[in-house]
Design a protein around this motif. Structure first.
Motif, PDB file in Angstrom:
ATOM      1  N   THR A 179       0.835  -1.204   0.000  1.00 33.14           N
ATOM      2  CA  THR A 179       0.000   0.000   0.000  1.00 33.14           C
ATOM      3  C   THR A 179       0.867   1.251   0.000  1.00 33.14           C
ATOM      4  N   ASN A 188      -2.168   7.707   1.263  1.00 32.21           N
ATOM      5  CA  ASN A 188      -3.287   8.408   0.645  1.00 32.21           C
ATOM      6  C   ASN A 188      -2.991   9.909   0.712  1.00 32.21           C
ATOM      7  N   SER A 213      -5.000  13.604  -3.665  1.00 30.81           N
ATOM      8  CA  SER A 213      -5.627  12.513  -4.411  1.00 30.81           C
ATOM      9  C   SER A 213      -7.133  12.704  -4.521  1.00 30.81           C
ATOM     10  N   LEU A 269      -9.129  10.239  -4.258  1.00 27.02           N
ATOM     11  CA  LEU A 269      -9.651   9.367  -3.207  1.00 27.02           C
ATOM     12  C   LEU A 269      -9.872  10.166  -1.925  1.00 27.02           C
ATOM     13  N   HIS A 270      -8.913  11.014  -1.603  1.00 24.95           N
ATOM     14  CA  HIS A 270      -9.024  11.850  -0.406  1.00 24.95           C
ATOM     15  C   HIS A 270     -10.154  12.863  -0.555  1.00 24.95           C
ATOM     16  N   ARG A 293      -3.664   4.794   4.149  1.00 24.42           N
ATOM     17  CA  ARG A 293      -2.988   4.115   3.055  1.00 24.42           C
ATOM     18  C   ARG A 293      -4.018   3.465   2.133  1.00 24.42           C
ATOM     19  N   THR A 294      -3.558   2.825   1.079  1.00 23.17           N
ATOM     20  CA  THR A 294      -4.439   2.250   0.062  1.00 23.17           C
ATOM     21  C   THR A 294      -5.455   1.289   0.673  1.00 23.17           C
ATOM     22  N   ASP A 302      -9.255  -1.067  -3.204  1.00 21.77           N
ATOM     23  CA  ASP A 302      -8.988   0.003  -4.156  1.00 21.77           C
ATOM     24  C   ASP A 302      -8.464  -0.498  -5.504  1.00 21.77           C
ATOM     25  N   PRO A 307      -4.686   6.518  -4.597  1.00 23.02           N
ATOM     26  CA  PRO A 307      -4.290   7.216  -3.371  1.00 23.02           C
ATOM     27  C   PRO A 307      -3.037   8.063  -3.541  1.00 23.02           C
TER      28      PRO A 307
END
Length: 385
Positions: free
Chosen positions: A231, A234, A238, A240-241, A249-250, A254, A291
């Motif tokens: 991983t 993050n 990103s 994702l964030h 972390r990942t 994901d 991430p």
């Protein structure tokens, strides 16, 4: 104003266009070469370990078990070994030059994605103006050879599929995955191969190429599976964030979600006749759930936008490529809240998905015999005034 621009474009001969692109590429090579190669140590580490088959812990087939941080395919390490006898510094310079040349080769392959009567070198040169700074950052500035090879081979696979070469399509996609695992997200390109039997054969070649490169490591050291669970942080920039997924972390789901999303949207693009959108949807699917926040990720975006702008949309100006360069790459050096970069990636994904709302007549291969104005899945150039 538009008439003047069209008249100016007519003055650009193919030779003049070639000189302009080469000059622009050389200028950006010089800019990025100063202090470049910032990620080269990862490639030296992996290539050296792979060559040291006598090391029972870290070398040879134990490479990924000992260093799961090296999320780089074995094909890339073999490529590094080709120039490594010249020394680490000269090997870096050699691959920076070859990586820069790969960007020009990639543009040439994009040019060949449409029939001759649809090509416009001056238009492609304008898109190259925004593409090359980002590409040179990848190939020269950070020297991520794995991404260079993965993108080049994937575009080669797209061109092979467009010309009906099934086994070559599968082989190039397999080699791209052997260079960088995330390239498997381009596998929807297989659906462009004409005929189900040839598609299945191409898929078999893809699996064989991937298995030949990766299976020896899993057989040679069971700990290689640790690399699948590796991983990364993050990052605040990103997507994702920005989506509110604040795992440090990942997340475990994901990577599979990235692949499933890329393949699903790629298949939809083929069904809707938007074959030129496959790379863009694959890259956008990866980055909307990615991430990491590395700037060189945007190189994959501009490769995909050049393909879409040139072979899919063909607007008067390469708006997608311009927006990706300025809004995703240049913006990373501008002072702004980190979350805005994440939302820009989300906007890229949403915009790419909107492309599926329109449908075009689908044809999996180019057809040079058709006259200008015929619809083949990529629109003809706008009429000249």
């Amino acid at each position: 104003m538009l008439d003047r621009l069209m008249d100016a474009r007519r003055l650009l001969t193919p030779r003049t266009v070639a000189y302009l692109v080469l000059g622009w590429a050389a200028a950006w090579f010089g800019v990025m070469a100063v202090g470049g190669g910032s990620s080269w140590h990862f490639f030296l580490q992996g290539a050296t370990a792979l060559a040291d088959a006598d090391d029972p812990v870290n070398g040879g087939l134990h490479l990924y078990a000992a260093a799961p941080v090296l999320q780089i395919g074995p094909l890339t390490f073999l490529a590094v070994l080709l120039l490594l006898p010249a020394g680490g510094v000269l090997a870096l310079l050699g691959w920076q030059i070859l990586g820069a040349a790969a960007g020009l080769l990639l543009l040439w392959m994009v040019r060949g994605l449409v029939p001759r009567w649809q090509r416009d070198d001056a238009w492609l040169a304008l898109a190259a103006g925004y593409f090359l700074p980002v590409w040179m950052f990848l190939a020269v500035g950070v020297a991520h050879l794995d991404d260079v090879l993965a993108l080049l081979l994937s575009v080669g696979a797209l061109r092979a599929a467009r010309t009906g070469h099934g086994w070559l399509t599968g082989l190039l996609l397999g080699l791209a995955t052997d260079a960088k695992p995330w390239a498997i997200g381009f596998a929807a390109i297989l659906l462009l191969v004409p005929g189900w039997r040839r598609r299945l054969a191409a898929g078999g070649v893809l699996l064989a190429a991937v298995g030949a490169a990766w299976l020896p490591f899993f057989v040679g050291d069971r700990g290689t599976s640790n690399a699948l669970r590796y991983t990364i942080q993050n990052a605040p920039v990103s997507a994702l964030h920005a989506l509110g997924i604040d795992d440090p972390r990942t997340p475990a789901w994901d990577r599979p979600a990235q692949l499933a999303l890329a393949l699903t949207l790629g298949a939809l693009a083929v069904w809707r006749g938007q074959w030129a959108a496959i790379p863009l949807l694959a890259v956008a699917s990866r980055l909307v759930l990615e991430p990491g926040g590395n700037k060189y990720y945007i190189a994959g975006v501009v490769v995909a936008t050049v393909i879409w702008d040139y072979a899919g949309a063909r607007p008067f100006l390469p708006w997608w490529t311009m927006s990706a360069c300025l809004g995703l790459f240049v913006a990373r050096w501008m002072p702004m809240p980190a979350v805005l970069h994440g939302w820009a990636l989300i906007a890229l994904f949403v915009s790419a998905c909107v492309l599926l709302s329109s449908r075009r007549p689908f044809e999996s291969t180019t057809d040079e015999s058709r006259p200008p104005g015929a619809v083949i899945g990529a629109p003809a150039l706008p009429p000249r005034r």
